[in-house]
Design an enzyme around this catalytic site. Structure first.
Site, mmCIF file in Angstrom:
data_model
loop_
_atom_site.group_PDB
_atom_site.id
_atom_site.type_symbol
_atom_site.label_atom_id
_atom_site.label_comp_id
_atom_site.label_asym_id
_atom_site.label_seq_id
_atom_site.Cartn_x
_atom_site.Cartn_y
_atom_site.Cartn_z
ATOM 1 N N SER A 209 58.054 24.769 9.976
ATOM 2 C CA SER A 209 59.116 25.423 10.748
ATOM 3 C C SER A 209 58.624 25.683 12.166
ATOM 4 O O SER A 209 57.651 25.083 12.607
ATOM 5 C CB SER A 209 59.556 26.709 10.052
ATOM 6 O OG SER A 209 60.731 27.198 10.638
ATOM 7 N N ASN A 210 59.258 26.580 12.892
ATOM 8 C CA ASN A 210 58.840 26.897 14.267
ATOM 9 C C ASN A 210 59.120 28.368 14.562
ATOM 10 O O ASN A 210 59.627 29.095 13.714
ATOM 11 C CB ASN A 210 59.545 25.972 15.261
ATOM 12 C CG ASN A 210 61.049 26.126 15.179
ATOM 13 O OD1 ASN A 210 61.608 27.154 15.535
ATOM 14 N ND2 ASN A 210 61.713 25.094 14.648
ATOM 15 N N HIS A 211 58.807 28.796 15.802
ATOM 16 C CA HIS A 211 58.843 30.228 16.132
ATOM 17 C C HIS A 211 60.221 30.768 16.539
ATOM 18 O O HIS A 211 60.318 31.915 16.951
ATOM 19 C CB HIS A 211 57.886 30.520 17.288
ATOM 20 C CG HIS A 211 56.453 30.406 16.909
ATOM 21 N ND1 HIS A 211 55.896 31.159 15.909
ATOM 22 C CD2 HIS A 211 55.464 29.633 17.406
ATOM 23 C CE1 HIS A 211 54.613 30.849 15.803
ATOM 24 N NE2 HIS A 211 54.331 29.922 16.693
ATOM 25 N N SER A 212 61.275 29.950 16.478
ATOM 26 C CA SER A 212 62.579 30.443 16.959
ATOM 27 C C SER A 212 63.039 31.646 16.138
ATOM 28 O O SER A 212 62.956 31.645 14.913
ATOM 29 C CB SER A 212 63.612 29.320 16.845
ATOM 30 O OG SER A 212 64.886 29.840 17.106
#
Ligand code: C5P
Length: 400
Positions: A209-212
């Site tokens: 996933s990512n930091h959004s």
């Protein structure tokens, strides 16, 4: 301007309460009917007699009139009002509003109000900047409470900074805009907003996933809904509450987001692509938890489909707004995205700018369209959302 409007003016215990006298007089002069509700502490800052004289009605503080036991009904007050305006609003009252604490007449009135609600915060700069206060204001905004941003300047503490209550003239203008039809400028329109991070499963336990956090997209969905639009928010993983008046579709992977967004766009007037969509996803998802061994592991990734590019291909005359989060070559990359994905404009944020991008409550954006660039200063994500929605509104009006 405010002729015949019913306004409850809530006053809390801040030194800025002295400005509530002028505010009350201006509201009455504009034709509004004003009832004043004060918190017990507010009486220490400005006298009930002053406020009763200016509003031409007895002020309300207690749940009961101690002399005759008469009940001050917050329920009927809440029904009567077109607007509950809390000015000044202290950090304490804002926090209690967030949590639904109901230990005075003003707070019970807030909980009963079916009307528009506006707050004009007033406090010392550090109290205003504190993450607790900022988070509370964001939570209230996401519920549709309008916030009259405090001004920068001299504070009662002797310090100087952001926290001074807005001037009464500005607050009156704000309330007027809030109650007039121009705020409903997008009613009848339907928009899709994508927000948050997608989750790409590796096995039943792990994911990529990512930091959004989804904050920017949620702020845009909330700003569109506040102007009367129907909003479908296609949301990846986030911890944020659903903004008032918004329909949320929860998705996990980029593929799920693709399907939900393309379907929702079929009968929409436009879309804002704010989500941080994974560009790659594991080519195979293990159906059992992968066991570790002493060797390194290779996970083969395949490309996901580009949702924005697909909408760009089918959009016709509809509005499509994209985001570009860049670390270098910002303007050139954003301009390239504008053309490649057929966006009407791109919102560029650079991770090189302090206060921009993931996690925080602020953003520093540049709006880029085919005519040029409009760099905006550092501002809260909700203010940035208002500016983005202003541009959507201008394009909508120009095409009508
Ligand atoms: O190409 P890049 O990912 O940098 O483009 C960013 C823009 O495209 C954002 O508006 C993002 O929401 C959108 N996007 C998308 N689907 C993807 C990848 C990006 O909608 N698979």
């Amino acid at each position: 301007m405010l002729k015949g409007k019913h306004i409850i003016l809530g006053i809390t215990g801040s030194i800025a309460a002295y400005k509530a006298a002028v505010l009350c007089r201006l509201l009455v002069r504009e034709g509004a009917e004003v009832r004043v509700v004060m918190t017990p502490l507010a009486k220490q800052f400005i006298t009930p007699l002053t406020m009763a004289t200016l509003s031409k009605h007895p002020i309300l503080v207690e749940f009961f009139n101690p002399e005759n036991g008469e009940w001050n009904s917050h329920v009927s007050l809440g029904e009567w009002a077109d607007c509950l305006l809390i000015a000044p609003a202290t950090a304490n009252t804002l926090a209690k509003m967030v949590h639904g604490i109901a230990d005075n007449l003003l707070l019970t009135t807030y909980l009963s109000a079916r009307s528009a609600v506006a707050v004009a915060p007033a406090m010392d700069l550090d109290m205003y900047a504190h993450p607790a206060t900022q988070r509370n204001l964001d939570e209230l905004r996401s519920r549709g409470v309008a916030v009259v941003e405090p001004a920068e300047g001299e504070l009662a503490s002797g310090l100087s900074g952001k926290g001074r209550m807005s001037e009464p003239e500005d607050i009156v203008r704000f309330v007027d805009a809030l109650l007039s039809e121009k705020k409903k400028s997008l009613s009848g329109k339907r928009y899709v907003v994508t927000a948050g991070a997608t989750i790409e499963a590796i096995d039943p336990v792990r994911f990529i996933s990512n930091h959004s956090t989804g904050k920017m997209g949620y702020a845009i969905a909330s700003a569109l809904a506040a102007r009367g639009a129907s909003v479908t928010l296609v949301s990846g993983r986030t911890t944020l509450p659903v903004p008032a008046g918004v329909e949320r579709l929860d998705v996990l992977s980029a593929d799920e987001m693709y399907r939900a967004t393309v379907e929702a766009f079929a009968d929409a007037d436009g879309a804002v692509m704010c989500a941080a969509v994974a560009d790659y996803t594991p080519a195979e998802v293990a159906d059992r938890k992968l066991k570790k061994s002493d060797d390194d592991m290779v996970i083969r990734l395949r490309r996901t489909r580009d949702i924005a590019a697909e909408l760009g291909r089918t959009k016709g005359g509809r509005i499509l707004v994209g985001f570009a989060l860049e670390t270098d070559n910002e303007a050139a990359n954003a301009a390239d995205k504008l053309r490649r994905k057929n966006f009407d404009f791109v919102v560029l944020n650079s991770l090189r700018d302090a206060g921009a991008g993931f996690r925080g409550d602020t953003n520093k954006i540049t709006l880029i369209d085919h005519a040029g660039e409009e760099p905006l200063p550092l501002m809260s994500k909700s203010e940035a959302a208002e500016r983005i929605v202003d541009k959507i509104e201008n394009i909508t009006t120009a095409r009508a």
